[in-house]
Design a protein around this motif. Structure first.
Motif, PDB file in Angstrom:
ATOM      1  N   LEU A 315       0.834  -1.201   0.000  1.00  0.00           N
ATOM      2  CA  LEU A 315       0.000   0.000   0.000  1.00  0.00           C
ATOM      3  C   LEU A 315       0.866   1.247   0.000  1.00  0.00           C
ATOM      4  O   LEU A 315       0.594   2.212  -0.729  1.00  0.00           O
ATOM      5  CB  LEU A 315      -0.926  -0.001   1.229  1.00  0.00           C
ATOM      6  CG  LEU A 315      -1.754   1.269   1.453  1.00  0.00           C
ATOM      7  CD1 LEU A 315      -2.666   1.542   0.267  1.00  0.00           C
ATOM      8  CD2 LEU A 315      -2.546   1.163   2.747  1.00  0.00           C
ATOM      9  N   GLU A 316       1.934   1.235   0.807  1.00  0.00           N
ATOM     10  CA  GLU A 316       2.795   2.411   0.857  1.00  0.00           C
ATOM     11  C   GLU A 316       3.452   2.685  -0.487  1.00  0.00           C
ATOM     12  O   GLU A 316       3.588   3.840  -0.907  1.00  0.00           O
ATOM     13  CB  GLU A 316       3.862   2.241   1.941  1.00  0.00           C
ATOM     14  CG  GLU A 316       4.742   3.481   2.109  1.00  0.00           C
ATOM     15  CD  GLU A 316       5.672   3.388   3.301  1.00  0.00           C
ATOM     16  OE1 GLU A 316       6.786   3.929   3.223  1.00  0.00           O
ATOM     17  OE2 GLU A 316       5.263   2.787   4.316  1.00  0.00           O
ATOM     18  N   GLU A 317       3.856   1.643  -1.202  1.00  0.00           N
ATOM     19  CA  GLU A 317       4.454   1.840  -2.520  1.00  0.00           C
ATOM     20  C   GLU A 317       3.439   2.402  -3.511  1.00  0.00           C
ATOM     21  O   GLU A 317       3.788   3.233  -4.363  1.00  0.00           O
ATOM     22  CB  GLU A 317       5.022   0.517  -3.035  1.00  0.00           C
ATOM     23  CG  GLU A 317       6.292   0.086  -2.313  1.00  0.00           C
ATOM     24  CD  GLU A 317       6.696  -1.337  -2.642  1.00  0.00           C
ATOM     25  OE1 GLU A 317       7.889  -1.660  -2.473  1.00  0.00           O
ATOM     26  OE2 GLU A 317       5.824  -2.150  -3.054  1.00  0.00           O
ATOM     27  N   ARG A 318       2.202   1.961  -3.399  1.00  0.00           N
ATOM     28  CA  ARG A 318       1.162   2.471  -4.299  1.00  0.00           C
ATOM     29  C   ARG A 318       0.952   3.978  -4.108  1.00  0.00           C
ATOM     30  O   ARG A 318       0.913   4.742  -5.080  1.00  0.00           O
ATOM     31  CB  ARG A 318      -0.151   1.723  -4.063  1.00  0.00           C
ATOM     32  CG  ARG A 318      -0.179   0.298  -4.615  1.00  0.00           C
ATOM     33  CD  ARG A 318      -1.434  -0.426  -4.164  1.00  0.00           C
ATOM     34  NE  ARG A 318      -1.547  -1.754  -4.719  1.00  0.00           N
ATOM     35  CZ  ARG A 318      -2.298  -2.094  -5.768  1.00  0.00           C
ATOM     36  NH1 ARG A 318      -3.009  -1.169  -6.378  1.00  0.00           N
ATOM     37  NH2 ARG A 318      -2.350  -3.330  -6.206  1.00  0.00           N
ATOM     38  N   VAL A 319       0.806   4.394  -2.853  1.00  0.00           N
ATOM     39  CA  VAL A 319       0.550   5.819  -2.626  1.00  0.00           C
ATOM     40  C   VAL A 319       1.811   6.641  -2.824  1.00  0.00           C
ATOM     41  O   VAL A 319       1.745   7.817  -3.219  1.00  0.00           O
ATOM     42  CB  VAL A 319      -0.065   6.064  -1.232  1.00  0.00           C
ATOM     43  CG1 VAL A 319      -1.437   5.425  -1.141  1.00  0.00           C
ATOM     44  CG2 VAL A 319       0.836   5.563  -0.113  1.00  0.00           C
ATOM     45  N   ARG A 320       2.985   6.036  -2.582  1.00  0.00           N
ATOM     46  CA  ARG A 320       4.225   6.776  -2.827  1.00  0.00           C
ATOM     47  C   ARG A 320       4.416   7.045  -4.311  1.00  0.00           C
ATOM     48  O   ARG A 320       4.986   8.079  -4.696  1.00  0.00           O
ATOM     49  CB  ARG A 320       5.428   5.998  -2.284  1.00  0.00           C
ATOM     50  CG  ARG A 320       6.704   6.863  -2.209  1.00  0.00           C
ATOM     51  CD  ARG A 320       7.912   6.043  -1.853  1.00  0.00           C
ATOM     52  NE  ARG A 320       8.358   5.218  -2.963  1.00  0.00           N
ATOM     53  CZ  ARG A 320       9.282   4.258  -2.874  1.00  0.00           C
ATOM     54  NH1 ARG A 320       9.843   3.998  -1.689  1.00  0.00           N
ATOM     55  NH2 ARG A 320       9.635   3.549  -3.920  1.00  0.00           N
ATOM     56  N   SER A 321       3.929   6.148  -5.150  1.00  0.00           N
ATOM     57  CA  SER A 321       4.044   6.391  -6.585  1.00  0.00           C
ATOM     58  C   SER A 321       3.251   7.631  -6.983  1.00  0.00           C
ATOM     59  O   SER A 321       3.683   8.414  -7.837  1.00  0.00           O
ATOM     60  CB  SER A 321       3.571   5.167  -7.378  1.00  0.00           C
ATOM     61  OG  SER A 321       2.172   4.987  -7.281  1.00  0.00           O
ATOM     62  N   TYR A 379      -0.342  10.349   0.393  1.00  0.00           N
ATOM     63  CA  TYR A 379       0.851   9.666   0.912  1.00  0.00           C
ATOM     64  C   TYR A 379       0.979   9.880   2.418  1.00  0.00           C
ATOM     65  O   TYR A 379       1.231   8.935   3.186  1.00  0.00           O
ATOM     66  CB  TYR A 379       2.080  10.206   0.185  1.00  0.00           C
ATOM     67  CG  TYR A 379       3.387   9.489   0.474  1.00  0.00           C
ATOM     68  CD1 TYR A 379       3.448   8.117   0.701  1.00  0.00           C
ATOM     69  CD2 TYR A 379       4.581  10.214   0.496  1.00  0.00           C
ATOM     70  CE1 TYR A 379       4.661   7.480   0.944  1.00  0.00           C
ATOM     71  CE2 TYR A 379       5.796   9.584   0.736  1.00  0.00           C
ATOM     72  CZ  TYR A 379       5.832   8.217   0.965  1.00  0.00           C
ATOM     73  OH  TYR A 379       7.038   7.603   1.201  1.00  0.00           O
ATOM     74  N   GLY A 380       0.773  11.119   2.851  1.00  0.00           N
ATOM     75  CA  GLY A 380       0.890  11.425   4.270  1.00  0.00           C
ATOM     76  C   GLY A 380      -0.140  10.707   5.126  1.00  0.00           C
ATOM     77  O   GLY A 380       0.163  10.282   6.253  1.00  0.00           O
ATOM     78  N   ARG A 381      -1.360  10.549   4.601  1.00  0.00           N
ATOM     79  CA  ARG A 381      -2.395   9.819   5.332  1.00  0.00           C
ATOM     80  C   ARG A 381      -1.925   8.399   5.656  1.00  0.00           C
ATOM     81  O   ARG A 381      -2.039   7.931   6.789  1.00  0.00           O
ATOM     82  CB  ARG A 381      -3.680   9.740   4.507  1.00  0.00           C
ATOM     83  CG  ARG A 381      -4.550  10.958   4.522  1.00  0.00           C
ATOM     84  CD  ARG A 381      -5.809  10.710   3.693  1.00  0.00           C
ATOM     85  NE  ARG A 381      -6.601   9.621   4.234  1.00  0.00           N
ATOM     86  CZ  ARG A 381      -7.556   9.759   5.142  1.00  0.00           C
ATOM     87  NH1 ARG A 381      -7.825  10.969   5.626  1.00  0.00           N
ATOM     88  NH2 ARG A 381      -8.252   8.710   5.569  1.00  0.00           N
ATOM     89  N   VAL A 382      -1.395   7.740   4.658  1.00  0.00           N
ATOM     90  CA  VAL A 382      -0.974   6.355   4.846  1.00  0.00           C
ATOM     91  C   VAL A 382       0.237   6.291   5.777  1.00  0.00           C
ATOM     92  O   VAL A 382       0.329   5.401   6.628  1.00  0.00           O
ATOM     93  CB  VAL A 382      -0.677   5.700   3.485  1.00  0.00           C
ATOM     94  CG1 VAL A 382      -0.065   4.308   3.672  1.00  0.00           C
ATOM     95  CG2 VAL A 382      -1.966   5.602   2.658  1.00  0.00           C
ATOM     96  N   LEU A 383       1.158   7.232   5.635  1.00  0.00           N
ATOM     97  CA  LEU A 383       2.311   7.257   6.536  1.00  0.00           C
ATOM     98  C   LEU A 383       1.878   7.461   7.989  1.00  0.00           C
ATOM     99  O   LEU A 383       2.558   7.009   8.919  1.00  0.00           O
ATOM    100  CB  LEU A 383       3.278   8.366   6.118  1.00  0.00           C
ATOM    101  CG  LEU A 383       4.030   8.155   4.798  1.00  0.00           C
ATOM    102  CD1 LEU A 383       4.905   9.370   4.496  1.00  0.00           C
ATOM    103  CD2 LEU A 383       4.876   6.891   4.828  1.00  0.00           C
TER     104      LEU A 383
END
Length: 393
Positions: A315-321, A379-383
């Motif tokens: 999930l983090e890689e998806r939103v980081r993209s 991205y920040g939400r997921v982090l």
């Protein structure tokens, strides 16, 4: 056509680089006519650029996304609209490979086929025997005037009757085109609106979008291809960054072309190149462009490495993209703006490319899937341990 042929990425980049003078030649015409010049489209076809993201069994090259980034960055040095449209064609063209293999046979049976499209569900699809009846309209359809097919998203229904977005393929001959692309930037992309009025779409050309976004594709023959071991939004992100990278490079090139002999009006500097403010400006712009390239190639390399290994995306890689795309857009725009502001009053003339480059990069920053702040927030939400608030990851 020899379907076993392969073309290395370096060769495709070389061909794209050779097209730059032609793109520069026709850039003003494309701006005025709000579409790509036919000679440019033909030259891109001759260079094999429309085959980059097509399966090899149809004569395609199955190029990786780093190659696509390199190619579109070169095209953007000549004309940002051409680079943007090329990247857009690569995304829906890749998406055709998600459909059943017999549908791919139909679409890819046309040599150098071009597929335009969007992810916005601004239509509706009503169930009918053997398919759906499609109505609606879709804006910002880059390359529609030179495409044979359009990938379309419309709201339909799941088997239990609940609303569900559907992805489908429709021949351009079944759609109406509205000539409404009167814009400040990316004028040459011809990103017009298309309209469907009671268009029947057979069931084999309809896929549930939620399944597609989760990597559940209908094609059997593409299942083991590294090119298709990636989520749709990851591929879209990696496919889009080259245009901004190339626009930042183009801004630097045209700035330095005009620098010799230029003065700074109302100062005692005999040469702009001698002024410390110029040194600060070109250093700042170059470093921002370098940072944009880092983020652009990071998402491209992630897509390619995951495709080769078959390892699922986190999930983090998806939103980081998505965040990487936002960073490319923000940094690329800032790099261009520094040089545009340093280019003097004469740069506002339409004959000076920097003004077109600045308008184009600003326009890319407004794209809903590329807007920096929206992507950074996701991205920040997921982090921070929260669930993503977007369907498009």
């Amino acid at each position: 056509m020899d379907v076993t042929q392969t073309v290395p990425g370096t060769e495709l980049v070389r061909r794209a680089t050779e097209l730059v003078p032609l793109l520069q030649k026709h850039a003003s015409w494309s701006e005025e006519n709000r579409r790509m010049h036919d000679e440019v489209v033909e030259a891109m076809a001759d260079a094999g650029l429309f085959r980059m993201r097509i399966p090899k069994r149809y004569g395609g090259y199955e190029s990786d996304t780093r190659t696509l980034t390199d190619v579109t960055a070169q095209l953007a040095r000549g004309d940002g609209s051409v680079a943007w449209t090329a990247s857009v064609w690569c995304i829906p063209g890749w998406m055709v490979g998600m459909f059943p293999d017999e549908v791919q046979d139909e679409v890819f049976g046309t040599p150098d086929v071009r597929v335009c499209g969007t992810l916005s569900p601004t239509g509706n699809a009503q169930p009918r025997p053997g398919g759906v009846l499609l109505n609606g309209q879709w804006g910002f359809i880059s390359g529609a005037l030179h495409s044979q097919w359009q990938e379309i998203i419309a709201m339909g229904a799941a088997p239990d009757g609940t609303p569900m977005p559907l992805m489908m393929l429709v021949p351009m001959s079944d759609l109406e085109v509205v000539d409404d692309w009167h814009t400040a930037g990316m004028r040459g992309s011809g990103s017009v609106t298309t309209v469907a009025r009671d268009v029947f779409v057979p069931q084999e050309r309809v896929l549930p979008l939620p399944a597609v976004l989760q990597g559940q594709y209908a094609s059997k023959l593409n299942a083991e291809s590294p090119m298709y071991r990636a989520p749709l939004l990851g591929v879209a992100a990696a496919s889009s960054v080259g245009t901004v990278i190339g626009l930042a490079r183009a801004a630097r090139e045209v700035f330095f072309e005009r620098l010799p002999g230029r003065k700074i009006t109302y100062t005692d500097y005999g040469s702009q190149a001698e002024a410390p403010v110029t040194h600060l400006q070109v250093a700042e712009a170059t470093l921002k462009a370098d940072q944009a390239e880092f983020h652009g190639y990071r998402v491209a390399d992630l897509t390619d490495s995951k495709g080769r290994s078959g390892e699922p995306w986190t999930l983090e890689e998806r939103v980081r993209s998505r965040a990487d795309v936002g960073a490319v857009c923000q940094l690329g725009r800032e790099a261009v703006e520094v040089l545009a502001l340093a280019s003097g009053g004469s740069s506002v003339y339409s004959s000076v490319p920097i003004q077109r480059i600045a308008r184009d990069v600003h326009t890319v920053n407004l794209h809903a899937l590329m807007t920096p702040q929206t992507n950074f927030e996701l991205y920040g939400r997921v982090l921070c341990g929260l669930e993503p608030n977007s369907f498009y990851i």
